[in-house]
Motif scaffolding. Structure first.
Motif: not given
Lengths: 132, 132
Positions: A12-19, A22-33
């Protein structure tokens, strides 16, 4: 089991920093939260309380931030992984659009993972919040 | 080689939290810090600059802090380990002896390890520094 095991804290940590890189913070929230995410800032006001609960509130906060800040550069350092939690260091060089004020801010975020989802994020700042 | 390899980031991290959990912060500084340690706080003043360099300065800062604060309880959460760096979350319930003011503060520290020694520590706060 038919369903996959929950993602580990490290993945989860690795996916979050990768997103976020890439400036994809909203995708991180939607996918990982988690839908029950709790988000804690050092300070709040009547519009933006220090502690927010729920995916819609956190998405709203993120949307507000990206709508109101021009990001000149970002640095995402980490992740730093522990047991069920991980930390990330962020450095943002931004201009706050309503005032035109440009600042560089550094923060640490501490994330708590449960059942493969981020259930809590708490932010820590190196720059005093009051400083212009 | 006759000499042992430098301690890994993970083992330095584990030693540091073990000592700090026991209230042995000064031992952590003496045993784990590089002579060229750089310590960065969010804010400084003329007596206590935000950035300090060298073991003696950092030991002095730690001694000052422990001389002036009564620690009612401490919580050391972590470590959170990355590549060459690790983070720790601290919660301290303290009374500042000169004023009698009691506060609970939460902070994150990000440590950088080189050749088995901590060469940089940087602190991040969740409580605004100005708040009483």
């Amino acid at each position: 089991m038919a369903t996959a095991a929950p993602a580990s804290t490290a993945s989860v940590a690795q996916e979050l920093v990768t997103l976020c890189r890439a400036g994809r913070n909203m995708d991180a929230v939607e996918q990982l939260y988690s839908p029950k995410i709790v988000s804690v800032e050092p300070m709040g006001d009547e519009n933006m309380p220090a502690e927010m609960t729920g995916l819609e509130a956190v998405k709203g906060k993120n949307k507000w931030w990206f709508d109101n800040n021009e990001v000149h550069s970002r640095e995402v350092n980490g992740p730093f992984v522990g047991e069920g939690q991980f930390a990330v260091q962020y450095t943002y060089d931004t201009t706050f659009k309503p005032t035109g004020q440009r600042v560089t801010m550094t923060e640490m975020a501490l994330y708590t993972v449960k059942d493969g989802k981020v259930v809590r994020e708490q932010f820590y700042y190196n720059v005093p919040a009051e400083r212009p």
